[in-house]
Design an enzyme around this catalytic site. Sequence first.
Site, PDB file in Angstrom:
ATOM      1  N   GLU A 270       0.840  -1.208   0.000  1.00 46.62           N
ATOM      2  CA  GLU A 270       0.000   0.000   0.000  1.00 46.62           C
ATOM      3  C   GLU A 270       0.872   1.254   0.000  1.00 46.62           C
ATOM      4  O   GLU A 270       0.598   2.203  -0.731  1.00 46.62           O
ATOM      5  CB  GLU A 270      -0.937  -0.006   1.204  1.00 46.62           C
ATOM      6  CG  GLU A 270      -2.096  -0.952   1.058  1.00 46.62           C
ATOM      7  CD  GLU A 270      -3.025  -0.568  -0.082  1.00 46.62           C
ATOM      8  OE1 GLU A 270      -3.482   0.595  -0.134  1.00 46.62           O
ATOM      9  OE2 GLU A 270      -3.296  -1.439  -0.935  1.00 46.62           O
TER      10      GLU A 270
ATOM     11  N   HIS B 156       2.144  -0.558  -5.024  1.00 46.70           N
ATOM     12  CA  HIS B 156       2.588  -1.601  -5.952  1.00 46.70           C
ATOM     13  C   HIS B 156       2.305  -2.942  -5.287  1.00 46.70           C
ATOM     14  O   HIS B 156       2.815  -3.229  -4.213  1.00 46.70           O
ATOM     15  CB  HIS B 156       4.079  -1.442  -6.252  1.00 46.70           C
ATOM     16  CG  HIS B 156       4.569  -2.327  -7.346  1.00 46.70           C
ATOM     17  ND1 HIS B 156       4.019  -2.307  -8.610  1.00 46.70           N
ATOM     18  CD2 HIS B 156       5.550  -3.252  -7.382  1.00 46.70           C
ATOM     19  CE1 HIS B 156       4.648  -3.203  -9.373  1.00 46.70           C
ATOM     20  NE2 HIS B 156       5.582  -3.781  -8.641  1.00 46.70           N
ATOM     21  N   HIS B 157       1.474  -3.747  -5.923  1.00 44.62           N
ATOM     22  CA  HIS B 157       0.958  -4.960  -5.290  1.00 44.62           C
ATOM     23  C   HIS B 157       1.406  -6.208  -6.041  1.00 44.62           C
ATOM     24  O   HIS B 157       1.452  -6.221  -7.264  1.00 44.62           O
ATOM     25  CB  HIS B 157      -0.565  -4.888  -5.217  1.00 44.62           C
ATOM     26  CG  HIS B 157      -1.028  -3.676  -4.479  1.00 44.62           C
ATOM     27  ND1 HIS B 157      -1.158  -2.452  -5.096  1.00 44.62           N
ATOM     28  CD2 HIS B 157      -1.329  -3.480  -3.183  1.00 44.62           C
ATOM     29  CE1 HIS B 157      -1.545  -1.560  -4.205  1.00 44.62           C
ATOM     30  NE2 HIS B 157      -1.657  -2.160  -3.032  1.00 44.62           N
TER      31      HIS B 157
ATOM     32  N   HIS C 122       2.007  -4.427 -13.814  1.00 44.07           N
ATOM     33  CA  HIS C 122       0.899  -4.439 -14.773  1.00 44.07           C
ATOM     34  C   HIS C 122       0.933  -3.209 -15.683  1.00 44.07           C
ATOM     35  O   HIS C 122       0.630  -3.316 -16.869  1.00 44.07           O
ATOM     36  CB  HIS C 122      -0.438  -4.527 -14.040  1.00 44.07           C
ATOM     37  CG  HIS C 122      -0.561  -5.760 -13.209  1.00 44.07           C
ATOM     38  ND1 HIS C 122      -0.731  -7.019 -13.749  1.00 44.07           N
ATOM     39  CD2 HIS C 122      -0.497  -5.927 -11.873  1.00 44.07           C
ATOM     40  CE1 HIS C 122      -0.776  -7.913 -12.779  1.00 44.07           C
ATOM     41  NE2 HIS C 122      -0.633  -7.283 -11.626  1.00 44.07           N
ATOM     42  N   GLU C 123       1.328  -2.059 -15.122  1.00 47.00           N
ATOM     43  CA  GLU C 123       1.370  -0.828 -15.916  1.00 47.00           C
ATOM     44  C   GLU C 123       2.411  -0.882 -17.031  1.00 47.00           C
ATOM     45  O   GLU C 123       2.388  -0.063 -17.940  1.00 47.00           O
ATOM     46  CB  GLU C 123       1.675   0.398 -15.038  1.00 47.00           C
ATOM     47  CG  GLU C 123       0.610   0.706 -14.027  1.00 47.00           C
ATOM     48  CD  GLU C 123       0.888   0.031 -12.684  1.00 47.00           C
ATOM     49  OE1 GLU C 123       1.839  -0.783 -12.564  1.00 47.00           O
ATOM     50  OE2 GLU C 123       0.137   0.307 -11.745  1.00 47.00           O
TER      51      GLU C 123
ATOM     52  N   ASP D 112       9.308  -3.438  -9.094  1.00 45.74           N
ATOM     53  CA  ASP D 112       9.253  -4.824  -8.624  1.00 45.74           C
ATOM     54  C   ASP D 112      10.418  -5.135  -7.696  1.00 45.74           C
ATOM     55  O   ASP D 112      10.247  -5.774  -6.657  1.00 45.74           O
ATOM     56  CB  ASP D 112       9.257  -5.789  -9.810  1.00 45.74           C
ATOM     57  CG  ASP D 112       8.097  -5.521 -10.748  1.00 45.74           C
ATOM     58  OD1 ASP D 112       6.951  -5.445 -10.259  1.00 45.74           O
ATOM     59  OD2 ASP D 112       8.344  -5.360 -11.955  1.00 45.74           O
TER      60      ASP D 112
END
Length: 103
Positions: free
Chosen positions: A54, A58-59, A76-77, A86
Site C-alpha cells: 500500500e 505496488h501490489h 501491470h502498468e 518490482d
Amino acid sequence: MPVEPLSQKDIEDRLRELPGWSLSDDHDRISRSYRLAGHFAATAMVVHVAQIQEELDHHSDLTLGYNTVALTVNTHEAGGALTERDFQLAHRIEEIASVHGAG
C-alpha cells in the site's frame, strides 16, 4: 510517470542482490517463497507485506499457506514486464522477512 521495463541484464543484476528470489521461465516476473514458524507468523508477515505494498502503491500476487508466504511480482502498468518497482518491493520484503522469522 510511465514505468519502463528493465533490460534482461538489469533484471539479472538486480536479482543477484536478492538471494532466494527467482525469475520465471518467461522472464516476466520474480518470485519467492518463505517458510515461517506457523500460521500466525505467516499471517503477520502477509499483513506487513500488504502494508508495504500500500505504501509503495505496488501490489504482488500474495499467497498464504499454513506456514508459508509466496509472492510473485511484476508491473501491470508495464504490460506485465519487470520494472524497478518490482525490485524495490522485493527489497522491502526482504528487509522485514527476518523480523517474522521467515526463511
